[in-house]
Design a protein around this motif. Sequence first.
Motif, PDB file in Angstrom:
ATOM      1  N   CYS A   1      61.320  50.456  27.267  1.00  0.00           N
ATOM      2  CA  CYS A   1      60.560  51.026  28.090  1.00  0.00           C
ATOM      3  C   CYS A   1      60.588  52.362  29.419  1.00  0.00           C
ATOM      4  O   CYS A   1      60.237  52.827  29.998  1.00  0.00           O
TER       5      CYS A   1
ATOM      6  N   TYR B   1      58.047  44.493  25.143  1.00  0.00           N
ATOM      7  CA  TYR B   1      57.435  43.527  24.023  1.00  0.00           C
ATOM      8  C   TYR B   1      56.619  43.761  23.439  1.00  0.00           C
ATOM      9  O   TYR B   1      56.183  43.963  22.601  1.00  0.00           O
ATOM     10  N   ARG B   2      56.047  44.652  23.905  1.00  0.00           N
ATOM     11  CA  ARG B   2      54.338  45.727  22.468  1.00  0.00           C
ATOM     12  C   ARG B   2      55.292  46.364  22.072  1.00  0.00           C
ATOM     13  O   ARG B   2      55.745  46.928  20.213  1.00  0.00           O
TER      14      ARG B   2
ATOM     15  N   CYS C   1      59.289  42.054  29.900  1.00  0.00           N
ATOM     16  CA  CYS C   1      58.009  43.670  30.727  1.00  0.00           C
ATOM     17  C   CYS C   1      57.460  43.542  29.361  1.00  0.00           C
ATOM     18  O   CYS C   1      57.513  43.568  27.820  1.00  0.00           O
ATOM     19  N   LYS C   2      55.772  43.542  29.874  1.00  0.00           N
ATOM     20  CA  LYS C   2      55.312  44.077  28.769  1.00  0.00           C
ATOM     21  C   LYS C   2      54.532  45.500  27.865  1.00  0.00           C
ATOM     22  O   LYS C   2      54.505  45.257  26.839  1.00  0.00           O
ATOM     23  N   SER C   3      55.511  46.126  27.975  1.00  0.00           N
ATOM     24  CA  SER C   3      55.792  47.675  27.453  1.00  0.00           C
ATOM     25  C   SER C   3      57.192  47.455  26.682  1.00  0.00           C
ATOM     26  O   SER C   3      57.167  47.813  25.082  1.00  0.00           O
TER      27      SER C   3
ATOM     28  N   LYS D   1      61.598  40.696  34.782  1.00  0.00           N
ATOM     29  CA  LYS D   1      61.242  39.902  33.825  1.00  0.00           C
ATOM     30  C   LYS D   1      62.509  40.962  33.564  1.00  0.00           C
ATOM     31  O   LYS D   1      63.402  41.965  33.284  1.00  0.00           O
TER      32      LYS D   1
ATOM     33  N   PRO E   1      55.320  35.217  26.007  1.00  0.00           N
ATOM     34  CA  PRO E   1      55.387  36.461  26.614  1.00  0.00           C
ATOM     35  C   PRO E   1      55.502  36.752  27.927  1.00  0.00           C
ATOM     36  O   PRO E   1      55.625  38.188  28.241  1.00  0.00           O
ATOM     37  N   ASP E   2      54.730  35.834  28.824  1.00  0.00           N
ATOM     38  CA  ASP E   2      54.689  36.424  29.651  1.00  0.00           C
ATOM     39  C   ASP E   2      55.710  36.932  30.891  1.00  0.00           C
ATOM     40  O   ASP E   2      56.269  37.822  31.969  1.00  0.00           O
TER      41      ASP E   2
END
Length: 88
Positions: free
Chosen positions: A40, A71-72, A67-69, A29, A63-64
């Motif tokens: 991250c 992105y947040r 990286c979730k971290s 990602k 957004p998928d």
Amino acid sequence: METKNVKWQVPVRGRLLEGKPDWVHPLTKAHCFVNNISLCGRYMQATDFYETDVENTDILTRPDTACKSCYRKWVKKYNVLSCLQEEK
């Protein structure tokens, strides 16, 4: 919003010890890099050297793929969503 040093990139994996060229894992990602370090904290890379950039608009629309971290932290630190609502 100061985003001069912010770049979304796909991390490149180096295999110097094996004598093989750098490569990108097919399922990776995108990560948000600020001054060559991902938000991250998992990756460091020379963002000016590699051409694996991903546009901010691509991250916002999908957004998928990020990286979730990262992105947040990106949304929170740079007030990305509130800036978009102000532009509308």
